[in-house]
Scaffold this motif. Structure first.
Motif, PDB file in Angstrom:
ATOM      1  N   ILE A   1     -26.358 -23.073 -55.578  1.00 37.05           N
ATOM      2  CA  ILE A   1     -26.538 -21.686 -55.112  1.00 37.05           C
ATOM      3  C   ILE A   1     -26.599 -21.627 -53.590  1.00 37.05           C
ATOM      4  O   ILE A   1     -25.941 -20.803 -52.956  1.00 37.05           O
ATOM      5  CB  ILE A   1     -27.822 -21.079 -55.728  1.00 37.05           C
ATOM      6  CG1 ILE A   1     -27.740 -21.107 -57.265  1.00 37.05           C
ATOM      7  CG2 ILE A   1     -28.039 -19.642 -55.233  1.00 37.05           C
ATOM      8  CD1 ILE A   1     -29.047 -20.772 -57.971  1.00 37.05           C
ATOM      9  N   SER A   2     -27.358 -22.530 -52.988  1.00 35.32           N
ATOM     10  CA  SER A   2     -27.505 -22.458 -51.527  1.00 35.32           C
ATOM     11  C   SER A   2     -26.204 -22.800 -50.813  1.00 35.32           C
ATOM     12  O   SER A   2     -25.889 -22.205 -49.774  1.00 35.32           O
ATOM     13  CB  SER A   2     -28.659 -23.347 -51.044  1.00 35.32           C
ATOM     14  OG  SER A   2     -28.403 -24.696 -51.357  1.00 35.32           O
ATOM     15  N   SER A   3     -25.428 -23.728 -51.375  1.00 34.58           N
ATOM     16  CA  SER A   3     -24.114 -24.041 -50.775  1.00 34.58           C
ATOM     17  C   SER A   3     -23.233 -22.809 -50.768  1.00 34.58           C
ATOM     18  O   SER A   3     -22.598 -22.471 -49.757  1.00 34.58           O
ATOM     19  CB  SER A   3     -23.394 -25.129 -51.571  1.00 34.58           C
ATOM     20  OG  SER A   3     -24.151 -26.288 -51.578  1.00 34.58           O
ATOM     21  N   THR A   4     -23.202 -22.151 -51.905  1.00 39.39           N
ATOM     22  CA  THR A   4     -22.402 -20.935 -51.994  1.00 39.39           C
ATOM     23  C   THR A   4     -22.844 -19.916 -50.962  1.00 39.39           C
ATOM     24  O   THR A   4     -22.034 -19.318 -50.245  1.00 39.39           O
ATOM     25  CB  THR A   4     -22.536 -20.350 -53.425  1.00 39.39           C
ATOM     26  OG1 THR A   4     -22.080 -21.320 -54.353  1.00 39.39           O
ATOM     27  CG2 THR A   4     -21.728 -19.065 -53.557  1.00 39.39           C
TER      28      THR A   4
ATOM     29  N   PHE B   1     -31.197 -18.059 -44.254  1.00 39.37           N
ATOM     30  CA  PHE B   1     -32.364 -18.276 -45.111  1.00 39.37           C
ATOM     31  C   PHE B   1     -33.654 -18.112 -44.315  1.00 39.37           C
ATOM     32  O   PHE B   1     -33.693 -18.401 -43.115  1.00 39.37           O
ATOM     33  CB  PHE B   1     -32.316 -19.688 -45.706  1.00 39.37           C
ATOM     34  CG  PHE B   1     -31.198 -19.894 -46.697  1.00 39.37           C
ATOM     35  CD1 PHE B   1     -31.425 -19.812 -48.064  1.00 39.37           C
ATOM     36  CD2 PHE B   1     -29.889 -20.149 -46.253  1.00 39.37           C
ATOM     37  CE1 PHE B   1     -30.388 -19.995 -48.970  1.00 39.37           C
ATOM     38  CE2 PHE B   1     -28.849 -20.328 -47.158  1.00 39.37           C
ATOM     39  CZ  PHE B   1     -29.093 -20.249 -48.520  1.00 39.37           C
ATOM     40  N   LEU B   2     -34.683 -17.669 -45.015  1.00 39.29           N
ATOM     41  CA  LEU B   2     -36.001 -17.539 -44.389  1.00 39.29           C
ATOM     42  C   LEU B   2     -36.515 -18.908 -43.967  1.00 39.29           C
ATOM     43  O   LEU B   2     -37.098 -19.081 -42.894  1.00 39.29           O
ATOM     44  CB  LEU B   2     -36.967 -16.892 -45.402  1.00 39.29           C
ATOM     45  CG  LEU B   2     -38.390 -16.624 -44.950  1.00 39.29           C
ATOM     46  CD1 LEU B   2     -38.422 -15.581 -43.845  1.00 39.29           C
ATOM     47  CD2 LEU B   2     -39.249 -16.150 -46.123  1.00 39.29           C
TER      48      LEU B   2
ATOM     49  N   PRO C   1     -32.904 -16.763 -49.507  1.00 40.51           N
ATOM     50  CA  PRO C   1     -31.809 -16.179 -48.724  1.00 40.51           C
ATOM     51  C   PRO C   1     -32.168 -14.768 -48.239  1.00 40.51           C
ATOM     52  O   PRO C   1     -32.939 -14.057 -48.897  1.00 40.51           O
ATOM     53  CB  PRO C   1     -30.668 -16.116 -49.740  1.00 40.51           C
ATOM     54  CG  PRO C   1     -31.338 -16.033 -51.064  1.00 40.51           C
ATOM     55  CD  PRO C   1     -32.580 -16.858 -50.932  1.00 40.51           C
ATOM     56  N   ILE C   2     -31.612 -14.429 -47.094  1.00 38.44           N
ATOM     57  CA  ILE C   2     -31.825 -13.086 -46.521  1.00 38.44           C
ATOM     58  C   ILE C   2     -30.592 -12.254 -46.819  1.00 38.44           C
ATOM     59  O   ILE C   2     -29.476 -12.597 -46.407  1.00 38.44           O
ATOM     60  CB  ILE C   2     -32.088 -13.185 -45.010  1.00 38.44           C
ATOM     61  CG1 ILE C   2     -33.370 -14.006 -44.781  1.00 38.44           C
ATOM     62  CG2 ILE C   2     -32.221 -11.800 -44.389  1.00 38.44           C
ATOM     63  CD1 ILE C   2     -33.612 -14.403 -43.333  1.00 38.44           C
TER      64      ILE C   2
ATOM     65  N   SER D   1     -33.682  -8.130 -46.626  1.00 37.67           N
ATOM     66  CA  SER D   1     -34.885  -8.710 -47.235  1.00 37.67           C
ATOM     67  C   SER D   1     -34.630 -10.170 -47.589  1.00 37.67           C
ATOM     68  O   SER D   1     -33.515 -10.535 -47.978  1.00 37.67           O
ATOM     69  CB  SER D   1     -35.272  -7.950 -48.512  1.00 37.67           C
ATOM     70  OG  SER D   1     -35.939  -6.754 -48.194  1.00 37.67           O
ATOM     71  N   ALA D   2     -35.664 -10.965 -47.422  1.00 34.68           N
ATOM     72  CA  ALA D   2     -35.604 -12.321 -47.966  1.00 34.68           C
ATOM     73  C   ALA D   2     -36.031 -12.236 -49.423  1.00 34.68           C
ATOM     74  O   ALA D   2     -37.054 -11.624 -49.735  1.00 34.68           O
ATOM     75  CB  ALA D   2     -36.540 -13.238 -47.186  1.00 34.68           C
TER      76      ALA D   2
END
Lengths: 342, 342, 342, 342
Positions: free
Chosen positions: B266-269, B277-278, B288-289, B315-316
């Motif tokens: 998910i974070s790679s995408t 990211f916060l 993620p923001i 929003s984060a």
């Protein structure tokens, strides 16, 4: 070696485990706000005969006791319990650790009496002493006896007159409600006490007690109190699913009955052999009085606990049966007793 | 609708349930004195690299936190935590309810810093104020970050100099120890802190946290404290069996890795899509923001929580993965993100 | 109507007030760090025969009891007291409010016995029960009796063997130490107990108890604990000055002696009249057993309290004398007794 | 060396001591049930303008704070205070020791604001957090400022809307009510708050705070709570007599006025010399900002405390005056300031 030490030696009833398995990979809302918990509450509300009770599932009995007592008493108020009450000695001062004194009164076969309660209330007469504000009782009691409807009614009347809350610890309520001495249903209990719980741990669940708050004023913000004491399970559905399994088809009562049946087989055998009991044997805990000589032999074959030295080389011991007690083990015990005690 | 709300939505890993099933009708000793519990402790001791630690299985995280803090501090002593620390806001004052102040210091990406700790110690200078006596930190933190060995070492050194106990809340230690940013093993942690716990609830178990007491002076009579707080499970083996399953074949670490892998997809995408990211995304919690406009669409398809309003319509939010997160759901989420955010 | 109800009906001995007056407009350091407090401590240290005790002046007795017990016990530890001990019933659960159970044992003329202590220790055998960790006793006791050196020595030995702290409540130590039955000095007491206090409130002061901590391990950071319980007086010198006045010229002992002399006149008269006592009359509290018929007359002329209904129309009452009791009032009482009881 | 360190350096106002002397050998009923206490309550009730308030005399301020807060909150409820509030840092965690979290909000010149209160209420939104249930404020504040009637009224309105209790710590109420900035009388305060106290310790008494409970529901059984915390003085009349002396002829207000007059002489001098203040100087606590160089000289001649390092070699210090501050000492201080700062 078969154990009659207690009623929490095995895991959960297979039907309980089955439902846990079946729902295992569902995504449930946390903290007891899931649909299983909701269903379990609905089943219990039906049995209780009241829609407007609040129900919370708490991991264990001591935690439920300390949560109830500390939540509903003001700091200077105390709870009255039988000297044999579980909260008195066997919870490592859990009640006192929340700031409240346990006022003990003499038990009668493990029960509190209206006379005892009244004495305690009258003795504590001014602000130099704690103020009795709640009565705690267990059904079945720590000595295996059960309350009759009339007894509970009389205690309720006294509580009304003296302004006391009435709290019933039902860690062994499954066995109590299916005892031959019992003349109450869940709805009777809910009609007579302010708050009580239905024990899962000792009657088919891996863990969990269903706390039922009847009295309106006690309901407010109770989830805050559960959380603060560390008793709000992240996976609340683990308890909810188990109580769903226990109450969707009366399994809870079948398990209580089985435990009592197993106990009755043992107590009948003992009675036939002329053995006396510390208290009348009516639920899944039996307290026969046996010679220490015989106990030496008995402990080679079975596990049990010693309750009380009766003098004259006799001791009252405790046998406990449960939903998991096998007929074969009971038969083995009865055979042993008959062979050795005849 | 698939939930990325938290890591306690599903039951237990199938291998954990399997062992519960298999041992279900065994008669086990109560209160955690059974052979499963013993084996689970042995597995953990091997990983910890110390024979002489004391291990206790506690039902939940808040309960473990309040138990540790209230057991090891004198009444006037306080615990230092990051303002984002779980004990500060999200435990309904459970620590204060045991009588102890939580001194908060500013977090740095969810972590405590030696500067912050030192400021707190210096500020509390005499008997008119509480005395800081313990540092509480979480690994991974409430903001998904993990401590490096060097960071933990520096905190340990400071604790030594200032006479502070060091307590690590490992509710999400499985994800922390298998994070790509992590450079520690269980044995490193046990070498640096006085007491910590290994979270089962969020990493494969139905419930349970393995509390490891390293410091000798803290071990004495700890079971009394567990019992008094209502945390000594009658069926202690229910936790023991689960930790046995988690640690007999490294399942615990595999599950942490799985959760992290899912999160990393998910974070790679998100990174590819230019999302910020916060805090650095390194474990099973991602922050993620995103624009509130997009979040309106997102919440039609997936469950997540909002962490913080960042201003400017952003929003984060928090995505959480776990051992139970399915590759299919992650793929669905990534597809959705790519489609909508490109 | 003259009152023999208690020993806290009047203000302070004139010499105490005089020193308060004399130093009234001095500027003193707050919180007990003034020169009067220092001098008072020095006087007491000399009498105690130890330089290395810690002394703190606390406003009242209940506060001192709860402070001592809650400061020196771990959460699961309990204090053993006689059932007649002040902390058991007459402090509104102050000890339990700090989290600790009071284990009661049967009193013998108001005293704890080594047999009783040992029974309590043996009964509390595992972590399902609190752990006895301190013995509380009062000298003089709540029933007016005093401990002998041998009795205290035997209790000390038992405490050593069983790892119990020994705490002496000296709210009426002035009367105890000047009793004809007493064979101890302050230095004997300090040699036998771990912590005790010397009551000012009931022996000449407006308020204040001098807490003496003998055992080294108990001293650390005690001022934090005093402050946290709200017992650190801003104007600590108000207590310091009073104890200075009480101990600079042996006034404290003179006042105890006066109270005892007054009591002895009454008890001699009663003995001559053949009156029996609930407990031996040896200090400033007397418990004669009198007919309720006579008490009806007595209460028209004097104030006293009823201790216990003895059956058969008899009750034990309590007469208390103090430093302020006037010979005239005692004479009036004796005359009344002689006239009515002959 | 004259001390401006605090307002509790001297004993009691001579008129207070005089009444203590005069009534010293009377026999008074114990535990605050004497005629002096009754009279003192009557005087205060008249000033408060309500017959139906409950008044209790408590030995000290920290004790009163912890007693009020712990008595009126349920376990999960918290109190909101300014970060400068006395209960936040300077009472050794006394409030937390009773189990309650102190939620701090930013102070404005030492005062709480309605915005701050509202933020705290909104932030604590569910059962995973404590529930704000009381607002604590001090008048005068810890920074010497006083509330206006309008400010207190707005806070009251907010408390009504949000269901919060309002508690006013009046340890320095004597100085507050006689401040030139003040527009309230005791009756205004009693009309706006639920509970407050009138400080005796810092305004003419040896010790004692008069706690006034206005809200009906809070009154029940309060003496139990006082006793349980060890705050029920055996010689309650010692406090009663002092408040009788303070309120029978308006002495209390004269003493506040004197303290303020003395402070104003100092602040006028400082203003004339161009000195700035941390907060507006309106009561008996002044916080001038002075160079550290000058403070080196000042501390050779006078005692004071340092409040805050302001940077640039400047510090805010605290001067405190009281009923006992002599005109001569103020003159000496002013002369010194004028000589050195001109």
């Amino acid at each position: 070696m078969y154990s009659f030490m207690n009623d929490y030696s095995e895991g959960a009833h297979p039907k309980v485990l089955e439902l846990l398995m079946k729902s295992n990979l569902e995504q449930n809302t946390g903290y007891g706000e899931d649909t299983h918990t909701l269903r379990a509450k609905d089943y219990i509300k039906k049995l209780v005969g009241k829609e407007n009770v609040d129900i919370h599932f708490i991991p264990g009995g001591t935690q439920t006791n300390l949560l109830v007592i500390s939540s509903f008493l003001r700091p200077f108020e105390a709870v009255i319990a039988a000297d044999t009450g579980h909260i008195n000695v066997h919870e490592t001062g859990a009640i006192e650790a929340t700031g409240h004194k346990v006022i003990t009164i003499p038990n009668k076969d493990g029960k509190v009496t209206t006379d005892g309660i009244l004495d305690a209330v009258r003795y504590h007469s001014d602000e130099h002493m704690v103020k009795p504000a709640m009565v705690y009782l267990s059904d079945s009691t720590e000595l295996g006896t059960v309350y009759t409807k009339e007894e509970l009614y009389q205690i309720r009347q006294l509580c009304n007159r003296e302004g006391l809350l009435l709290f019933l610890d039902g860690a062994r309520l499954g066995s109590a409600l299916t005892s031959k001495e019992n003349d109450m249903e869940l709805s009777d209990i809910a009609g007579l006490v302010d708050v009580f719980y239905i024990g899962g741990t000792k009657n088919g669940a891996l863990l969990g007690e269903a706390l039922v708050i009847v009295k309106e004023e006690l309901k407010t913000n109770f989830r805050y109190l559960i959380k603060q004491r560390g008793a709000l399970m992240a996976k609340g559905f683990v308890a909810g699913i188990q109580f769903e399994a226990l109450f969707q088809d009366n399994l809870f009562f079948e398990l209580g009955e089985h435990a009592n049946d197993m106990a009755e087989k043992i107590s009948s055998t003992l009675k036939q052999l002329g053995v006396e009991f510390l208290t009348p044997p009516v639920s899944n805990q039996l307290f026969p009085i046996l010679s220490e000589e015989f106990l030496e032999e008995l402990k080679e074959e079975f596990l049990f606990s010693v309750q009380k030295n009766m003098g004259n080389g006799q001791s009252a011991i405790r046998f406990v049966t449960s939903w998991a007690t096998t007929p074969a083990s009971v038969e083995a015990l009865c055979n042993f007793l008959q062979k050795k005690l005849k």
